[in-house]
Design a protein around this motif. Structure first.
Motif, PDB file in Angstrom:
ATOM      1  N   VAL A  55       0.829  -1.199   0.000  1.00  0.00           N
ATOM      2  CA  VAL A  55       0.000   0.000   0.000  1.00  0.00           C
ATOM      3  C   VAL A  55       0.868   1.256   0.000  1.00  0.00           C
ATOM      4  CG1 VAL A  55      -1.997  -1.030   1.176  1.00  0.00           C
ATOM      5  CG2 VAL A  55      -0.171  -0.025   2.522  1.00  0.00           C
ATOM      6  N   TYR A  56       0.310   2.316  -0.540  1.00  0.00           N
ATOM      7  CA  TYR A  56       0.876   3.654  -0.411  1.00  0.00           C
ATOM      8  C   TYR A  56      -0.005   4.383   0.593  1.00  0.00           C
ATOM      9  CZ  TYR A  56       1.795   8.551  -1.300  1.00  0.00           C
ATOM     10  OH  TYR A  56       2.102   9.882  -1.137  1.00  0.00           O
ATOM     11  N   CYS A  57       0.604   5.030   1.592  1.00  0.00           N
ATOM     12  CA  CYS A  57      -0.160   5.641   2.678  1.00  0.00           C
ATOM     13  C   CYS A  57       0.135   7.129   2.828  1.00  0.00           C
ATOM     14  CB  CYS A  57       0.174   4.955   4.005  1.00  0.00           C
ATOM     15  SG  CYS A  57      -0.194   3.201   4.016  1.00  0.00           S
ATOM     16  N   GLU A  58      -0.894   7.862   3.242  1.00  0.00           N
ATOM     17  CA  GLU A  58      -0.771   9.279   3.583  1.00  0.00           C
ATOM     18  C   GLU A  58      -1.450   9.493   4.929  1.00  0.00           C
ATOM     19  OE1 GLU A  58      -2.618  11.398   0.355  1.00  0.00           O
ATOM     20  OE2 GLU A  58      -0.862  11.151  -0.926  1.00  0.00           O
ATOM     21  N   GLY A  59      -0.652   9.885   5.933  1.00  0.00           N
ATOM     22  CA  GLY A  59      -1.184  10.159   7.257  1.00  0.00           C
ATOM     23  C   GLY A  59      -1.210  11.656   7.512  1.00  0.00           C
ATOM     24  N   ASP A  60      -2.286  12.146   8.116  1.00  0.00           N
ATOM     25  CA  ASP A  60      -2.368  13.587   8.379  1.00  0.00           C
ATOM     26  C   ASP A  60      -2.024  13.910   9.838  1.00  0.00           C
ATOM     27  OD1 ASP A  60      -4.689  13.129   9.927  1.00  0.00           O
ATOM     28  OD2 ASP A  60      -6.039  13.687   8.299  1.00  0.00           O
ATOM     29  N   LYS A  61      -2.053  15.200  10.164  1.00  0.00           N
ATOM     30  CA  LYS A  61      -1.662  15.677  11.497  1.00  0.00           C
ATOM     31  C   LYS A  61      -2.620  15.210  12.593  1.00  0.00           C
ATOM     32  CE  LYS A  61       0.375  19.815   9.566  1.00  0.00           C
ATOM     33  NZ  LYS A  61       0.308  21.264   9.440  1.00  0.00           N
ATOM     34  N   GLN A  62      -3.840  14.831  12.237  1.00  0.00           N
ATOM     35  CA  GLN A  62      -4.814  14.371  13.217  1.00  0.00           C
ATOM     36  C   GLN A  62      -4.724  12.865  13.460  1.00  0.00           C
ATOM     37  OE1 GLN A  62      -5.827  16.510  10.523  1.00  0.00           O
ATOM     38  NE2 GLN A  62      -5.349  18.153  11.959  1.00  0.00           N
ATOM     39  N   GLY A  63      -3.881  12.165  12.715  1.00  0.00           N
ATOM     40  CA  GLY A  63      -3.738  10.729  12.892  1.00  0.00           C
ATOM     41  C   GLY A  63      -4.584   9.904  11.945  1.00  0.00           C
ATOM     42  N   ASN A  64      -5.285  10.548  11.017  1.00  0.00           N
ATOM     43  CA  ASN A  64      -6.062   9.823  10.016  1.00  0.00           C
ATOM     44  C   ASN A  64      -5.113   9.284   8.956  1.00  0.00           C
ATOM     45  OD1 ASN A  64      -8.481  10.724  11.296  1.00  0.00           O
ATOM     46  ND2 ASN A  64      -8.214  12.680  10.257  1.00  0.00           N
ATOM     47  N   LEU A  65      -5.485   8.180   8.330  1.00  0.00           N
ATOM     48  CA  LEU A  65      -4.610   7.580   7.337  1.00  0.00           C
ATOM     49  C   LEU A  65      -5.402   7.129   6.124  1.00  0.00           C
ATOM     50  CD1 LEU A  65      -1.429   6.193   7.517  1.00  0.00           C
ATOM     51  CD2 LEU A  65      -2.934   4.317   6.917  1.00  0.00           C
ATOM     52  N   GLY A  66      -4.981   7.611   4.960  1.00  0.00           N
ATOM     53  CA  GLY A  66      -5.534   7.142   3.697  1.00  0.00           C
ATOM     54  C   GLY A  66      -4.545   6.178   3.069  1.00  0.00           C
ATOM     55  N   LEU A 119       2.747   4.719  16.796  1.00  0.00           N
ATOM     56  CA  LEU A 119       3.998   5.481  16.806  1.00  0.00           C
ATOM     57  C   LEU A 119       3.760   6.908  17.288  1.00  0.00           C
ATOM     58  CD1 LEU A 119       7.018   5.536  16.171  1.00  0.00           C
ATOM     59  CD2 LEU A 119       6.444   6.078  13.802  1.00  0.00           C
ATOM     60  N   ARG A 120       2.631   7.492  16.915  1.00  0.00           N
ATOM     61  CA  ARG A 120       2.308   8.862  17.316  1.00  0.00           C
ATOM     62  C   ARG A 120       1.889   8.970  18.780  1.00  0.00           C
ATOM     63  NH1 ARG A 120      -1.945  11.481  15.358  1.00  0.00           N
ATOM     64  NH2 ARG A 120      -0.921  13.490  15.244  1.00  0.00           N
ATOM     65  N   GLY A 121       1.226   7.941  19.332  1.00  0.00           N
ATOM     66  CA  GLY A 121       0.660   8.159  20.650  1.00  0.00           C
ATOM     67  C   GLY A 121       0.478   6.946  21.527  1.00  0.00           C
ATOM     68  N   GLY A 122       1.096   5.817  21.194  1.00  0.00           N
ATOM     69  CA  GLY A 122       0.964   4.629  22.026  1.00  0.00           C
ATOM     70  C   GLY A 122       1.820   4.711  23.280  1.00  0.00           C
ATOM     71  N   TYR A 123       1.711   3.695  24.099  1.00  0.00           N
ATOM     72  CA  TYR A 123       2.436   3.608  25.363  1.00  0.00           C
ATOM     73  C   TYR A 123       3.821   3.024  25.093  1.00  0.00           C
ATOM     74  CZ  TYR A 123       3.637   1.905  30.023  1.00  0.00           C
ATOM     75  OH  TYR A 123       4.284   1.639  31.193  1.00  0.00           O
ATOM     76  N   LEU A 124       4.850   3.869  25.104  1.00  0.00           N
ATOM     77  CA  LEU A 124       6.221   3.474  24.827  1.00  0.00           C
ATOM     78  C   LEU A 124       6.735   2.605  25.973  1.00  0.00           C
ATOM     79  CD1 LEU A 124       8.687   3.800  22.958  1.00  0.00           C
ATOM     80  CD2 LEU A 124       9.248   5.866  24.226  1.00  0.00           C
ATOM     81  N   THR A 125       7.029   1.335  25.689  1.00  0.00           N
ATOM     82  CA  THR A 125       7.431   0.407  26.740  1.00  0.00           C
ATOM     83  C   THR A 125       8.921   0.089  26.739  1.00  0.00           C
ATOM     84  OG1 THR A 125       6.887  -1.518  25.385  1.00  0.00           O
ATOM     85  CG2 THR A 125       5.157  -0.665  26.846  1.00  0.00           C
ATOM     86  N   ALA A 126       9.609   0.235  25.588  1.00  0.00           N
ATOM     87  CA  ALA A 126      11.038  -0.078  25.539  1.00  0.00           C
ATOM     88  C   ALA A 126      11.680   0.539  24.312  1.00  0.00           C
ATOM     89  CB  ALA A 126      11.252  -1.586  25.520  1.00  0.00           C
ATOM     90  N   ALA A 127      12.979   0.789  24.420  1.00  0.00           N
ATOM     91  CA  ALA A 127      13.784   1.252  23.292  1.00  0.00           C
ATOM     92  C   ALA A 127      15.192   0.726  23.487  1.00  0.00           C
ATOM     93  CB  ALA A 127      13.783   2.774  23.201  1.00  0.00           C
ATOM     94  N   GLY A 128      15.771   0.183  22.439  1.00  0.00           N
ATOM     95  CA  GLY A 128      17.128  -0.341  22.532  1.00  0.00           C
ATOM     96  C   GLY A 128      17.698  -0.602  21.153  1.00  0.00           C
ATOM     97  N   MET A 129      18.992  -0.741  21.087  1.00  0.00           N
ATOM     98  CA  MET A 129      19.674  -0.944  19.818  1.00  0.00           C
ATOM     99  C   MET A 129      19.717  -2.428  19.469  1.00  0.00           C
ATOM    100  SD  MET A 129      20.333   2.084  18.782  1.00  0.00           S
ATOM    101  CE  MET A 129      21.317   1.696  17.340  1.00  0.00           C
TER     102      MET A 129
END
Length: 182
Positions: A55-66, A119-129
Motif C-alpha cells: 500500500v501507499y499511505c498518507e497520514g495527516d496531522k490528526q492521525g487519520n490515514l488514507g 507510533l504517534r501516541g501509544g504507550y512506549l514500553t522499551a527502546a534499545g539498539m
C-alpha cells in the motif's frame, strides 16, 4: 572500589538507554505536528496461511490515514481511509476480504494505521539498539488486550520495519519504504 565500578557501569548504561528513548520521543514529537507518506508491504500471518500486499499511505496531522493498494495487481488501486479515534474503514469501489486477526478485532488492511497511530501516541514500553537499528516497542493502549508494535528505525530515525503482535504472537509485519515527514 568494585561497587563504584558497578555504579559507573549502571549510570553509563542508563545514559545510553535515555538517548534511545529520547530519539523515539523526538520522532513522536515531529509526527504530532506533521503529515507523513510511506509505502508498506504488509504480511498477515494466520498460522496456516500468509497474505501479502502493498500500500501507499498518507497520514495527516490528526492521525487519520488514507491508503491505496499498489500490489498485487489483482487488487491494485483499491483505496480506503481510517479515521483516528473512530476506526472507520471505508473503500471506494471494492471491499478487500481478509480474515480478521487478534480474536476478530483487526483487519490486515488497518496495519498501516495501527503502526502510524501507535507510533504517534501509544504507550512506549522499551527502546534499545539491535545492531545499527533502534528498536522501539509500543503498546497501542493500556488495556490488557493491547496490541504491541515493534518498530525499527534506521540511523536517521526513519521507520523501516514494524511488527504487530497480539498476545505475544506476531500477526502482521510491515516493511516500510520512502517514509517522509512533511
Amino acid at each position: 572500589m568494585m561497587a563504584a565500578v558497578c555504579i559507573l557501569l549502571l549510570l553509563t548504561g542508563c545514559g545510553k538507554h535515555d538517548e534511545e528513548l529520547d530519539r523515539a520521543m523526538a520522532l513522536r514529537a515531529k509526527l504530532l505536528t506533521a503529515s507523513v507518506t510511506f509505502d508498506a508491504e504488509i504480511t498477515a500471518d494466520y498460522g496456516d496461511e500468509v497474505h501479502t500486499f502493498s500500500v501507499y499511505c498518507e497520514g495527516d496531522k490528526q492521525g487519520n490515514l488514507g491508503f491505496r493498494v499498489t500490489a498485487p495487481e489483482t487488487i491494485a488501486d483499491i483505496s480506503g481511509r481510517i479515521e483516528a479515534g473512530e476506526g472507520n474503514l471505508t473503500f471506494q469501489d471494492t471491499v478487500l476480504a481478509f480474515p480478521l486477526l487478534a480474536e476478530d478485532q483487526l483487519s490486515p488492511v488497518s496495519a498501516p494505521w495501527i503502526f502510524y497511530s501507535t507510533l504517534r501516541g501509544g504507550y512506549l514500553t522499551a527502546a534499545g539498539m539491535e545492531e545499527d537499528l533502534l528498536r522501539v516497542t509500543i503498546d497501542d493502549s493500556y488495556d490488557d488486550d493491547a496490541l504491541t508494535v515493534d518498530i525499527w528505525l534506521d540511523e536517521t530515525d526513519t521507520p523501516i520495519r514494524a511488527e504487530i503482535l497480539y498476545d505475544g504472537r506476531r500477526i502482521l509485519t510491515l516493511t516500510i519504504e520512502n517514509f517522509q515527514i512533511l
